[in-house]
Enzyme design. Sequence first.
Site, PDB file in Angstrom:
ATOM      1  N   HIS A   1       0.876  -1.314   0.080  1.00  0.00           N
ATOM      2  CA  HIS A   1      -0.114  -0.025  -0.004  1.00  0.00           C
ATOM      3  C   HIS A   1       0.818   1.388   0.004  1.00  0.00           C
ATOM      4  O   HIS A   1       0.577   2.405   0.467  1.00  0.00           O
ATOM      5  CB  HIS A   1      -0.953  -0.183   1.254  1.00  0.00           C
ATOM      6  CG  HIS A   1      -1.743  -1.117   1.472  1.00  0.00           C
ATOM      7  ND1 HIS A   1      -1.341  -2.344   1.953  1.00  0.00           N
ATOM      8  CD2 HIS A   1      -3.114  -1.318   0.772  1.00  0.00           C
ATOM      9  CE1 HIS A   1      -2.581  -3.171   1.880  1.00  0.00           C
ATOM     10  NE2 HIS A   1      -3.478  -2.562   1.041  1.00  0.00           N
TER      11      HIS A   1
ATOM     12  N   GLY B   1      -5.994  11.345   5.225  1.00  0.00           N
ATOM     13  CA  GLY B   1      -6.738  12.467   4.793  1.00  0.00           C
ATOM     14  C   GLY B   1      -8.098  12.133   3.928  1.00  0.00           C
ATOM     15  O   GLY B   1      -9.200  12.494   4.123  1.00  0.00           O
TER      16      GLY B   1
ATOM     17  N   GLY C   1      -9.482   9.409   3.234  1.00  0.00           N
ATOM     18  CA  GLY C   1     -10.488   8.544   3.506  1.00  0.00           C
ATOM     19  C   GLY C   1     -11.292   9.434   4.331  1.00  0.00           C
ATOM     20  O   GLY C   1     -12.473   9.046   4.302  1.00  0.00           O
TER      21      GLY C   1
ATOM     22  N   THR D   1      -9.093   1.355   7.498  1.00  0.00           N
ATOM     23  CA  THR D   1      -9.292   1.183   8.904  1.00  0.00           C
ATOM     24  C   THR D   1     -10.251   2.409   9.757  1.00  0.00           C
ATOM     25  O   THR D   1     -11.106   2.105  10.431  1.00  0.00           O
ATOM     26  CB  THR D   1      -7.986   1.173   9.845  1.00  0.00           C
ATOM     27  OG1 THR D   1      -7.230   0.274   9.197  1.00  0.00           O
ATOM     28  CG2 THR D   1      -8.230   1.056  11.137  1.00  0.00           C
ATOM     29  N   SER D   2      -9.759   3.504   9.307  1.00  0.00           N
ATOM     30  CA  SER D   2     -10.654   4.685   9.724  1.00  0.00           C
ATOM     31  C   SER D   2     -12.122   4.840   9.422  1.00  0.00           C
ATOM     32  O   SER D   2     -12.875   4.832  10.317  1.00  0.00           O
ATOM     33  CB  SER D   2      -9.891   5.904   9.364  1.00  0.00           C
ATOM     34  OG  SER D   2     -10.028   6.264   7.879  1.00  0.00           O
TER      35      SER D   2
ATOM     36  N   GLY E   1      -5.253   9.389  13.264  1.00  0.00           N
ATOM     37  CA  GLY E   1      -6.452   8.836  13.491  1.00  0.00           C
ATOM     38  C   GLY E   1      -6.719   9.888  14.837  1.00  0.00           C
ATOM     39  O   GLY E   1      -8.168  10.430  15.296  1.00  0.00           O
TER      40      GLY E   1
END
Length: 574
Positions: A217, A401, A403, A443-444, A557
């Site tokens: 990633h 950011g 996301g 994840t967020s 986060g």
Amino acid sequence: MTRLFNDPDDFRDELVEGFVAANGRWVRAVPGGVVRSTRGDEPTVSLVVGGGSGHYPAFAGLVGPGLAHGAAMGNLFASPSTQQVHSVALAADQGKGVVFSYGNYAGDVLNFDAAAERLRADGIDCRTVLATDDIWSAPPEEKEKRRGIAGDLVVFKVAGAACQAGYDLDAVETVARRANDRMRSLGVAFDGCTLPGAKEPLFHVPPGRMAIGLGIHGEPGIDETDVPTAEELAELFVSKLLEEVPDGVDLAGARVVPILNGLGTVKYEELFVVYRGVHRLLTEAGAVVVDPEVGEFCTSFDMAGCSLTLLWLDEELEQLWTAPCDTPAFRRGQVSGQHTVSAEELQAKAAGADEVTEGSEESKQHAEQVARVFDAVATLLDEQADELGRIDRIAGDGDHGIGMQRGGRAAKDAARDAVVRGAGAGSTLRKAADAWGDKGGGTSGAIWAAMLDALGQAVGDTDALDARAVATAVRAAEEAVEKAGGASVGDKTMVDAIVPFVRTLDERVEAGDDLGTAWDAAATAAHEAAEGTKELTAKLGRARSHGEKSVGTPDPGAVSFAMVVRTAHQTLWG
């Protein structure tokens, strides 16, 4: 760099549309990804794979007879949302159960696990097999923490062949786990990749140097060395992987499948030069090379790099690895007995309900306040997307950011739509949660979806909300986050800001403060805690492998959570 795109925000949707148009023989589009356009004469267990876009042919290119039944496709380098995974799985299910398989990344785990819970609630049995092949991302005694690289292909192919052969759900899961246990991978990079619209790569490798232990990633390598010759790279790959021959495998005469994978811009001709050395070294070590693969199987956009995977065969694994399959990007032999499934049938299976619960008059007023907060939060995240991405790039992949921006925009639209349809506060929050998770991804996205959904369930659609009710609901949201992510205070995650926020809100409400005053104090505590994460070392998620690099920079986060709760206070209380 990536040059050919329109609006970067539309890149994922447009690539899916183009992929389906070019590969209608194999796939149909459904909400969240693609599924097979054909089905066999008898129903089988269904294999659903997935992950972020940007890794072609993983994951959609591996959908077809003998391999995967569906692929959930997230945004670029972001995990598919819970909703996307659930939608694809519903369309792919044939009544025999579903196996999920994907690389071991935090966002993927959160969203696939949540989708599995939804499937079980639908009455569909579901199992999960992670690919954990990257030897550089964790030591042997912590193999369960390792991430996936091109070893995904091994697990997918073995599991897909087992489904095709009529294995039941338990048997597919068992043999897929054995495939994962008997493979190892190592990757290297000469430079990072650049996402559509970005001005710079996610990381740079100094000229003349090579990063070892990269992530697919865009995570930078864990170690670094001088750029080797092709022969020296082959020696590095083989020597390190032979240090971890699986238990029970006798190297003398062992049958092994080497998979040399290009990550984006290393050309096939270069890969063949490297493979020449790999083949010789494995043979000299006493292994018998079986059905090797050289090419692109799991890429990372335009990353300059490659990886080597070794699969140590037993009789059953060899039979399944060499079995026929027919997909857009990976084919061998001939698969018979397939018939076409209509797009309408698949779309109907994947469709979910879109209902809201009408609220009491008081709850409708609260819902309007909720929508106002999401309006302001979306504006905030538009403004802060670049800065949050910059913080995330220090030790992660830089997508936090964008996301958060996508999730915030989607939540704003969903909340407004729910209010127009007469929803109460709880339903408005849950619709926003669903939209945030679906569009935010990663994840967020999963964490915010879990948090907002729990908040909505606790708030409900009938009761008036006082300070005590809100504090209780916020505590339920905190518990949902900790359950979903498994993080604790000190792990350098969003939890480091959430816990002091919840504790402070609870304490101030108990002390008799009105909600606005208590929320103000709690938002201040969250901000201070987020700043305090600068001194912590990341222990979870993609940043874990580069934990030391994160020291001196706050967790993105935690920072974004503190920003959101401060914005909520400014919106409601000025």
